[in-house]
Design a protein around this motif. Structure first.
Motif, PDB file in Angstrom:
ATOM      1  N   LEU A   1       0.768  -1.463   0.051  1.00  0.00           N
ATOM      2  CA  LEU A   1       0.149  -0.057  -0.040  1.00  0.00           C
ATOM      3  C   LEU A   1       0.775   1.393  -0.178  1.00  0.00           C
ATOM      4  CD1 LEU A   1      -2.984  -0.996   2.402  1.00  0.00           C
ATOM      5  CD2 LEU A   1      -2.955  -0.676   0.160  1.00  0.00           C
ATOM      6  N   GLU A   2       1.842   1.218   0.920  1.00  0.00           N
ATOM      7  CA  GLU A   2       2.839   2.294   0.768  1.00  0.00           C
ATOM      8  C   GLU A   2       3.636   2.531  -0.627  1.00  0.00           C
ATOM      9  OE1 GLU A   2       6.615   4.043   3.309  1.00  0.00           O
ATOM     10  OE2 GLU A   2       5.756   2.335   3.832  1.00  0.00           O
ATOM     11  N   LYS A   3       3.716   1.730  -1.222  1.00  0.00           N
ATOM     12  CA  LYS A   3       4.248   1.623  -2.667  1.00  0.00           C
ATOM     13  C   LYS A   3       3.417   2.190  -3.424  1.00  0.00           C
ATOM     14  CE  LYS A   3       8.182   0.777  -4.184  1.00  0.00           C
ATOM     15  NZ  LYS A   3       9.070   1.844  -4.182  1.00  0.00           N
ATOM     16  N   ILE A   4       2.232   1.744  -3.622  1.00  0.00           N
ATOM     17  CA  ILE A   4       1.185   2.056  -4.673  1.00  0.00           C
ATOM     18  C   ILE A   4       0.943   3.690  -4.193  1.00  0.00           C
ATOM     19  CG2 ILE A   4      -1.262   2.035  -4.987  1.00  0.00           C
ATOM     20  CD1 ILE A   4      -1.181  -1.165  -4.369  1.00  0.00           C
ATOM     21  N   GLY A   5       0.858   4.022  -3.046  1.00  0.00           N
ATOM     22  CA  GLY A   5       0.672   5.507  -2.463  1.00  0.00           C
ATOM     23  C   GLY A   5       1.844   6.206  -3.267  1.00  0.00           C
ATOM     24  N   GLU A   6       2.763   5.695  -3.056  1.00  0.00           N
ATOM     25  CA  GLU A   6       4.011   6.373  -3.619  1.00  0.00           C
ATOM     26  C   GLU A   6       4.211   6.731  -4.894  1.00  0.00           C
ATOM     27  OE1 GLU A   6       8.766   6.022  -4.171  1.00  0.00           O
ATOM     28  OE2 GLU A   6       7.666   4.521  -2.768  1.00  0.00           O
ATOM     29  N   ILE A   7       3.935   5.574  -5.649  1.00  0.00           N
ATOM     30  CA  ILE A   7       3.773   5.815  -7.324  1.00  0.00           C
ATOM     31  C   ILE A   7       2.741   6.614  -7.701  1.00  0.00           C
ATOM     32  CG2 ILE A   7       2.999   4.325  -9.346  1.00  0.00           C
ATOM     33  CD1 ILE A   7       4.499   1.999  -8.087  1.00  0.00           C
ATOM     34  N   HIS A   8       1.361   6.718  -7.227  1.00  0.00           N
ATOM     35  CA  HIS A   8       0.338   7.613  -7.467  1.00  0.00           C
ATOM     36  C   HIS A   8       0.826   9.002  -6.886  1.00  0.00           C
ATOM     37  CE1 HIS A   8      -2.039   4.703  -9.356  1.00  0.00           C
ATOM     38  NE2 HIS A   8      -2.181   3.950  -8.201  1.00  0.00           N
ATOM     39  N   PHE A   9       1.443   8.992  -6.092  1.00  0.00           N
ATOM     40  CA  PHE A   9       1.621  10.453  -5.510  1.00  0.00           C
ATOM     41  C   PHE A   9       2.782  11.059  -6.232  1.00  0.00           C
ATOM     42  CE2 PHE A   9       3.274  13.951  -2.814  1.00  0.00           C
ATOM     43  CZ  PHE A   9       2.156  14.411  -2.276  1.00  0.00           C
ATOM     44  N   GLU A  10       3.692  10.429  -6.436  1.00  0.00           N
ATOM     45  CA  GLU A  10       5.014  11.034  -7.031  1.00  0.00           C
ATOM     46  C   GLU A  10       5.055  10.853  -8.331  1.00  0.00           C
ATOM     47  OE1 GLU A  10       7.932  12.505  -5.442  1.00  0.00           O
ATOM     48  OE2 GLU A  10       6.888  12.269  -3.440  1.00  0.00           O
ATOM     49  N   PHE A  11       4.592   9.881  -9.052  1.00  0.00           N
ATOM     50  CA  PHE A  11       4.760   9.725 -10.638  1.00  0.00           C
ATOM     51  C   PHE A  11       3.805   9.802 -11.370  1.00  0.00           C
ATOM     52  CE2 PHE A  11       8.023   7.506  -8.273  1.00  0.00           C
ATOM     53  CZ  PHE A  11       9.206   8.205  -8.484  1.00  0.00           C
ATOM     54  N   THR A  12       2.594   9.213 -11.038  1.00  0.00           N
ATOM     55  CA  THR A  12       1.422   9.583 -11.965  1.00  0.00           C
ATOM     56  C   THR A  12       0.398  10.771 -11.549  1.00  0.00           C
ATOM     57  OG1 THR A  12      -0.342   8.184 -10.575  1.00  0.00           O
ATOM     58  CG2 THR A  12       1.029   6.810 -12.126  1.00  0.00           C
ATOM     59  N   LYS A  13       0.886  11.151 -10.346  1.00  0.00           N
ATOM     60  CA  LYS A  13       0.198  12.252  -9.693  1.00  0.00           C
ATOM     61  C   LYS A  13      -1.291  12.280  -9.758  1.00  0.00           C
ATOM     62  CE  LYS A  13       4.144  14.665 -10.024  1.00  0.00           C
ATOM     63  NZ  LYS A  13       4.855  14.778  -8.722  1.00  0.00           N
TER      64      LYS A  13
END
Length: 143
Positions: free
Chosen positions: A101-113
């Motif tokens: 969940l932390e990795k998914i959140g990071e991807i959406h927050f940092e990279f896909t916006k």
């Protein structure tokens, strides 16, 4: 009849060990291919062991590795999140759930916006008890 039964009892652990050895050797091969700069071949090697890997930790390990290749090497963050979601479907230990969940959140927050999806992932982390050490960081990102 007893001989057959004994043969089956002896053969089962050998087959199980053989599958585990195959899994480990293919996993190491995938890691080597990745270190040689061959992410596509590493993906092929990892996919080849998906059917052999036991449901649970081994399968999560393979899925996480595949997601990391898509995310870090091939720069396909959405494809990475698809594989991470598959780990959540395995219903593993809370440690795996938090990590994913932390990795998914990071991807959406940092990279896909895609802040809505990031918020959803971080929100799910609030459900864990006892509270996570990094809960303040997740609250900050949600704000």
């Amino acid at each position: 009849m007893i001989h057959r039964f004994l043969l089956v009892l002896i053969a089962l652990p050998i087959i199980s060990c053989s599958n585990q050895h195959y899994f480990e050797s293919r996993y190491v091969k995938a890691q080597k291919l990745l270190s040689e700069g061959k992410p596509q071949r590493a993906l092929q090697a990892l996919r080849s062991i998906m059917n052999v890997s036991q449901k649970g930790e081994d399968q999560a390990k393979v899925l996480f590795s595949i997601s990391q290749i898509y995310f870090l090497q091939l720069k396909k963050p959405l494809k990475a999140t698809q594989y991470l979601e598959k780990i959540l479907e395995l219903e593993l230990s809370p440690i795996w759930q938090v990590k994913v969940l932390e990795k998914i959140g990071e991807i959406h927050f940092e990279f896909t916006k895609d802040y809505r999806l990031a918020y959803h992932s971080y929100r799910r982390l609030f459900e864990f008890r006892p509270k996570l050490e990094r809960i303040d960081f997740f609250q900050y990102r949600m704000g």
